[in-house]
Design an enzyme around this catalytic site. Sequence first.
Site, PDB file in Angstrom:
ATOM      1  CE  LYS A  76      -3.900   2.174   2.459  1.00 51.64           C
ATOM      2  NZ  LYS A  76      -4.867   2.075   3.575  1.00 51.64           N
ATOM      3  CB  SER A 151      -8.118   4.049   2.656  1.00 51.03           C
ATOM      4  OG  SER A 151      -7.325   3.359   3.609  1.00 51.03           O
ATOM      5  CB  SER A 175      -8.702   1.370   5.539  1.00 49.81           C
ATOM      6  OG  SER A 175      -9.388   2.597   5.473  1.00 49.81           O
TER       7      SER A 175
END
Lengths: 483, 95, 478
Positions: A76, A151, A175
């Site tokens: 990420k 997210s 997330s």
Amino acid sequence: MINSSLKQLAAQLAAKKISSRELTQSYLSRIETLNPDLNAFITVDAEKSLMQADAADKLLAAGLGGVLTGIPIAQKDIFCAQGWRTTCGSKMLGNFIAPYDANVIERFNVAGAVNLGKTNMDEFAMGSSNETSHFGKVKNPWDKLAVPGGSSGGSAAAVAARMAPAATGTDTGGSIRQPAALTGITGIKPTYGVVSRYGMIAFASSLDQGGPMAKSAEDCALLLNTMAGFDNRDSTSLDRPVEDYARDLAQPLNGLKIGLPKEYFAEGLAPDVAQTIEAAITEYKKLGAQVVEISLPNTQLSIPVYYVLAPAEASSNLARYDGVRYGYRAPEYKDLTDMYKKTRAQGFGAEVKRRILIGTYVLSAGYYDAYYLKAQKLRRLIAQDFTDAFKLCDVIMGPTTPTTAFNLGEKSDDPVSMYLSDIYTIAVNLAGLPGMSIPVGFGANGRPVGLQIIGNYFGEAKMLNVAHQYQLATDWHQRMPIL
Amino acid sequence: MSLTEADVKRIAHLARIEIEDKEVAPVLGQLSNILGLVEQMQAVNTDGIAPMAHAQDVSLRLREDRVTESDQHEAFQAVAPQVEAGLYLVPKVME
Amino acid sequence: MQWEVVIGLEVHAQLSTQSKIFSGAATAYGAAPNTQACAVDLALPGVLPVMNKGATERAIKFGLAVGAKINRTSVFARKNYFYPDLPKGYQISQFELPIVEGGSITIQVGDVEKTIRITRAHLEEDAGKSLHEDFHGMTGIDLNRASTPLLEIVSEPDLRGSAEAVAYAKTLHSLVQYLDICDGNMQEGSFRCDANVSVRPLGTDKLGTRCEIKNLNSFRFLERAVEYEVVRQIEIIEAGGKIAQETRLYDSDKDETRSMRSKEEAFDYRYFPDPDLLPMKISEAMIEEIQKTLPELPQAKRGRFMREFGLSSYDANVLTASKAMAAYFEQVVNQAGAANAKSAANWVMGDLAGALKRDNLEIAHSPVSADRLAGLVKRIADNTISSKIAKEVFEAMWQGEGDADAIIEAKGLKQITDTGAIEKIIDGIIAANPDQLAQYRSGKDKLFSFFIGQAMKATQGKANPQQLNDLLKQKLAG
């Protein structure tokens, strides 16, 4: 091969049936094909990845490989990786080449894993749809009209589309779990303090926690073995004995007590999701589990509490983006204050600015007690709900999200309705508990449904066991979208 | 506690985010919606409840007083918007 | 109307740790710009603070020394504001729960002792430095000082004028050095004061509106700034005006305080507990350990010097003003013997202090060591040399010519105490000056000093003055 488990990949690498370079190259090729449409990656750097793969091949050749040696992992874009552009999904860090490694990245490097690229995300992890990224929205591989969740939407889409064997995510209010649910993959947010936050760009420090996102619970256990552990550079990192999170995977579930919070099955839960979750619970009963109804009475409060605490912390955490030492600086300005204001107005997107403003407001003179302090008190009540509940059960289960993936654009103009979709995931962060999501079927529109499993503090091995046993009995986690 | 346009301008200034006059009204609307969502907290009596700042009830770990970092200013300043003579440059600061 | 001046001081003492309060970067002074600013100090994305135990220990040591309460739990908070020398956009400080609360120190102004209450002392990080030299009209930022540990010591508004303010600041300055928690170097900014000054009609209780004068980095500036500010405030009030509560800066060139315009806007620091740092719990064991390391404090030392060495209150005060001077003095006494303490005190406060001042040296760098000064004191005590000759020996020691004995030997400065030898010299002088002798004997007493002068000349000042005096008197009397 693209559906192989990490264990299978590791075995093939160890047996020299494939090299890390070949494996990495095959994923890079798949990314090259699929990413222009799905937009799961912000940064891919084949040269860097392949260099790591070559190094891993040397280790493997010398018989020095571990479980993850040579395996490409998508990271990420919230984790600083030295020499890699690390944007956090923001224009503010659009040109930021990280000069150091996050603890999580360091751990993967030590394990000999290959950094496959940096995945797309909501800007500064603020969002539930991956639509707030400065680098464009991510499409859900199961249905390109749908959001992948957020997210960690890029990581979720990358794993779902099999552009990566596994990925990392971070979870402040859901997330990891929400995008995992919306894309039909498995993800776990560990107990707060288990994975170091050092080098993981902060959104809300008291809630942020990194974790793995993969095809299965077994893969997540192996990844967590690498990611978790004490780090003296993070004051909130917990100094605990090293655990093998895969140790209990094979345990049978006889006598497991599953708590079903009535608040998670109340109004607002879509019928198709409810049915799918009920089917999963039925499967658990077949596996020998018992079900008890529990109550988490303060569930409704978790959203308001979260939307005070997270923006408050964020407003302070994001003050460092001022155009002085790194990152974006507005090209034109009158004076220092104007430079700050233009840099931040231009460098941050609308959702980030909204949250900074809310956070600034709730901390400002005269409002602190009514908002911030009040929210911290309610946070204790919410955490207490779980403490009480775990007296009655071993794990808590429910839907990860109230609906399957919504359409791109559907909620992007209505922040409040977006916030409300996090109703089942937020309380876990407020309490600091571990939570995970596993795929358990599809909704009426053919989009994936995720089952949330909430464990007690440090109950990761138990939760992974519970998830793994289900995945031994079902094949939802092996389903792949047609691309 | 309803938010006003003056509040929006004040907090935007505190947060050092430029906000144009035409943006104030829509931002006020969005922030008010969020605060409306938050408002339900006020209905709960929290007398006598200790605020919870951290998930774990643990105390701060103290580090030994040792120098562990070396000079890396060249690497750090490679990503800086404007530097000269090892200094970060900013528009003139008035005292 | 008569006015009463009310002052509270906030002193920032830089704690003498090797590394910064929240990072492992060095705190050494004078490094090239930004070479001691690590990722944490620069607030790179993702970095986190980790608390330095050395800073905590020093704060506790201070708290114990002033009889304060050491809070078993204290909390770090964020103070949010934007400034280019503040990389995170917030300063980590302690707000609601500081590590040290209460306590007091005793100051002495003239012959009067006064107790000044301490409100609190809290740990915080320093900011970087803005350099305003011209970089194409821009300001340069050096973050070497960012995250340097500070102890902010806040007094109650117990000080009643510039003299008390300066005495308090000096006492505190001496104390932190005694405790070895701060190097006290004011030029380098290791010890700086903010003064909160207000005035009120004498005899009233209500505090007047105060102004805060920032960053006073010398005792002289503190004194001047307070005096200027008091006059300014009284003039405004007497002219029917009101004092605006504000932050002011002392301009030493113009010797005045002026409003800091850039700080005029209302500040709203939005303090909240730092989520990156957990509550700091202090164990009883840690406090006990630190208690054991507490040195003898200035006040106790002062009493002991008076008791053990028979020094006056004034002498004891001067000699304990700095830890280094007290240690030097004690070393001289140890070598020269307690019986010579008064003489040792006079030498330390007199010739030594004068020479240090003349050559602008700290006592730690004195060319004459305590042992050597003791050697000199002993030679005066045993009449090897006179006090007058001793000054010459001291100067030679200062110039690095060796210890007292070596210099006395080399220069032949040993005092003549042999009565026979002195008599011989006197006889010679009397014989050579019959006219003066006649005049003396006819009543011109003043000529006695002529004979003393001649005798001293003849002995190069080495004759024992008392013996010479007595013998001369006898001989002249005939």
